[in-house]
Design a protein around this motif. Structure first.
Motif, short mmCIF file in Angstrom:
data_model
loop_
_atom_site.label_atom_id
_atom_site.label_comp_id
_atom_site.label_asym_id
_atom_site.label_seq_id
_atom_site.Cartn_x
_atom_site.Cartn_y
_atom_site.Cartn_z
N LEU A 118 -43.21 -34.71 -36.36
CA LEU A 118 -43.47 -36.15 -36.45
C LEU A 118 -44.96 -36.44 -36.55
CD1 LEU A 118 -40.87 -37.62 -33.91
CD2 LEU A 118 -40.69 -37.44 -36.41
N VAL A 119 -45.76 -35.66 -35.83
CA VAL A 119 -47.23 -35.80 -35.96
C VAL A 119 -47.65 -35.47 -37.38
CG1 VAL A 119 -49.45 -34.87 -35.22
CG2 VAL A 119 -47.68 -35.34 -33.53
N ARG A 120 -47.02 -34.46 -37.95
CA ARG A 120 -47.34 -34.08 -39.33
C ARG A 120 -46.90 -35.17 -40.32
NH1 ARG A 120 -46.02 -28.03 -41.08
NH2 ARG A 120 -47.48 -27.72 -39.36
N VAL A 121 -45.80 -35.86 -40.01
CA VAL A 121 -45.37 -36.99 -40.85
C VAL A 121 -46.45 -38.07 -40.83
CG1 VAL A 121 -43.72 -38.89 -41.03
CG2 VAL A 121 -42.89 -36.57 -40.60
N LEU A 122 -46.99 -38.34 -39.65
CA LEU A 122 -48.08 -39.32 -39.55
C LEU A 122 -49.26 -38.88 -40.40
CD1 LEU A 122 -48.06 -40.02 -35.69
CD2 LEU A 122 -47.39 -41.61 -37.48
N GLU A 123 -49.65 -37.63 -40.27
CA GLU A 123 -50.82 -37.12 -40.99
C GLU A 123 -50.62 -37.22 -42.50
OE1 GLU A 123 -53.45 -32.99 -41.36
OE2 GLU A 123 -51.59 -33.04 -40.19
N SER A 124 -49.48 -36.77 -43.00
CA SER A 124 -49.25 -36.77 -44.44
C SER A 124 -49.16 -38.20 -44.98
CB SER A 124 -47.99 -35.99 -44.79
OG SER A 124 -46.84 -36.59 -44.21
N THR A 125 -48.57 -39.09 -44.19
CA THR A 125 -48.46 -40.49 -44.62
C THR A 125 -49.84 -41.12 -44.73
OG1 THR A 125 -46.27 -40.75 -43.63
CG2 THR A 125 -47.54 -42.76 -44.03
N ILE A 126 -50.65 -40.92 -43.72
CA ILE A 126 -52.00 -41.50 -43.70
C ILE A 126 -52.86 -40.94 -44.82
CG2 ILE A 126 -54.11 -41.74 -42.32
CD1 ILE A 126 -52.23 -41.62 -39.82
N GLU A 127 -52.61 -39.68 -45.18
CA GLU A 127 -53.37 -39.07 -46.26
C GLU A 127 -52.90 -39.51 -47.64
OE1 GLU A 127 -53.04 -34.92 -45.53
OE2 GLU A 127 -54.66 -34.88 -44.04
N GLY A 128 -51.80 -40.27 -47.69
CA GLY A 128 -51.34 -40.83 -48.95
C GLY A 128 -50.16 -40.13 -49.58
N ASP A 129 -49.59 -39.13 -48.91
CA ASP A 129 -48.44 -38.43 -49.46
C ASP A 129 -47.18 -39.29 -49.34
OD1 ASP A 129 -50.04 -36.25 -49.97
OD2 ASP A 129 -49.57 -35.26 -48.07
N SER A 130 -46.38 -39.34 -50.39
CA SER A 130 -45.14 -40.11 -50.35
C SER A 130 -43.94 -39.24 -50.00
CB SER A 130 -44.90 -40.78 -51.71
OG SER A 130 -44.80 -39.82 -52.74
N GLU A 131 -44.14 -37.93 -50.01
CA GLU A 131 -43.05 -37.01 -49.69
C GLU A 131 -43.25 -36.44 -48.29
OE1 GLU A 131 -41.45 -32.69 -51.30
OE2 GLU A 131 -42.23 -34.17 -52.74
N PRO A 132 -42.20 -36.38 -47.48
CA PRO A 132 -42.34 -35.81 -46.13
C PRO A 132 -42.86 -34.38 -46.18
CG PRO A 132 -40.24 -36.94 -46.36
CD PRO A 132 -40.84 -36.87 -47.73
N PRO A 133 -43.55 -33.94 -45.15
CA PRO A 133 -44.12 -32.59 -45.14
C PRO A 133 -43.03 -31.52 -45.04
CG PRO A 133 -44.39 -33.62 -43.00
CD PRO A 133 -43.89 -34.69 -43.93
N GLU A 134 -43.38 -30.33 -45.45
CA GLU A 134 -42.45 -29.21 -45.36
C GLU A 134 -42.46 -28.62 -43.95
OE1 GLU A 134 -40.38 -28.39 -47.65
OE2 GLU A 134 -41.20 -29.76 -49.17
N TRP A 135 -41.46 -27.84 -43.66
CA TRP A 135 -41.41 -27.12 -42.39
C TRP A 135 -42.16 -25.79 -42.56
CZ3 TRP A 135 -39.73 -29.26 -37.99
CH2 TRP A 135 -38.86 -30.34 -38.05
N ASP A 136 -43.40 -25.76 -42.15
CA ASP A 136 -44.17 -24.52 -42.18
C ASP A 136 -45.18 -24.55 -41.03
OD1 ASP A 136 -46.12 -26.31 -43.01
OD2 ASP A 136 -45.98 -25.74 -45.11
N ASP A 137 -45.91 -23.47 -40.87
CA ASP A 137 -46.87 -23.33 -39.77
C ASP A 137 -46.20 -23.74 -38.44
OD1 ASP A 137 -49.14 -22.97 -38.26
OD2 ASP A 137 -50.06 -24.89 -38.84
N TRP A 138 -45.16 -23.00 -38.08
CA TRP A 138 -44.38 -23.34 -36.91
C TRP A 138 -45.20 -23.31 -35.62
CZ3 TRP A 138 -39.22 -24.83 -37.20
CH2 TRP A 138 -38.65 -24.77 -38.47
N GLY A 139 -46.14 -22.38 -35.55
CA GLY A 139 -47.01 -22.35 -34.38
C GLY A 139 -47.83 -23.61 -34.26
N GLY A 140 -48.33 -24.11 -35.41
CA GLY A 140 -49.08 -25.36 -35.41
C GLY A 140 -48.21 -26.53 -35.00
N LEU A 141 -46.94 -26.50 -35.40
CA LEU A 141 -46.02 -27.57 -35.01
C LEU A 141 -45.83 -27.60 -33.49
CD1 LEU A 141 -43.23 -27.34 -37.75
CD2 LEU A 141 -45.00 -29.09 -37.53
#
Length: 221
Positions: free
Chosen positions: A33-56
């Motif tokens: 969900l934090v990554r959704v916030l980040e990608s949205t604010i950066e202007g991406d219209s597509e939800p982020p992928e599931w990767d970098d599980w440690g970072g998640l």
């Protein structure tokens, strides 16, 4: 549901919520969900992928800390003061004691507006943390004031309440059957991603970029 891999994203999110009793999947979900916030604010219209599980997991832990700081500290303080006043008033056992106990109860009732304020502030705090990549950014009072005092953010915070009601109604209907009950985590994941998309759009409209201007993000979820 945008992008070619939306079904895979939905399946993974639903499975994580289904396994939330294992605790770790909860942190992964929060991190997403934090990554959704980040990608949205950066202007991406597509939800982020599931990767970098440690970072998640790390981002999920940070989000949990932010929620605890904003919610737990005022709750402990208010309940502590209220319970103390009620205890002193009860021990006094006279009119003055009754008045103290009444003040204690009124103090505890302050939790209602305080918790609503917490609910109002936390999405902006998480958004700023997502953009800056620092836990301390969630407590940047200057930035938060710039965002949370706008009408766009106010609407963005209210709309998820409506979405939440709709999602809960759908979930209650689905849970009436075994097959439907299995679909509930996937519906909940869909709803949460939509909600955090709304938070991100509202934040992006008023948060400055590195150049000092507010970001220009499309307002369609």
């Amino acid at each position: 549901m945008q992008g070619d891999s939306w079904i895979g994203r939905l399946v993974i999110g639903g499975i994580l919520l289904f396994l939330s009793f294992l605790i770790v999947p909860v942190f992964i979900f929060y991190g997403y969900l934090v990554r959704v916030l980040e990608s949205t604010i950066e202007g991406d219209s597509e939800p982020p992928e599931w990767d970098d599980w440690g970072g998640l997991v790390v981002d999920g832990l940070k989000a949990t800390v932010v929620g605890l700081v904003y919610g737990l500290i005022p709750t402990v303080v208010i309940v502590g003061i209220g319970a103390g006043l009620i205890g002193i008033g009860s021990a006094a056992g006279n009119d003055g004691g009754g008045l103290l106990a009444g003040f204690g109860l009124a103090t505890i009732l302050l939790l209602i507006p305080v918790l609503f304020l917490v609910y109002y502030l936390v999405p902006a705090a998480l958004s700023n943390m997502a953009v800056e990549g620092r836990l301390g950014a969630a407590f940047d009072v200057g930035m938060l004031k710039r965002v949370v005092l706008t009408s766009d953010y106010f609407v963005a915070v209210l709309m998820p309440i409506v979405v939440g009601v709709v999602i809960n109604v759908v979930a209650q209907v689905l849970i009436l059957t075994i097959v439907g009950g299995l679909l509930v985590p996937f519906v909940m994941f869909y709803g949460q991603v939509a909600v955090f998309r709304m938070f991100g759009l509202a934040f992006a409209k008023h948060a400055p970029t590195d150049g000092g201007q507010a970001t220009d993000v499309a307002t369609t979820a």
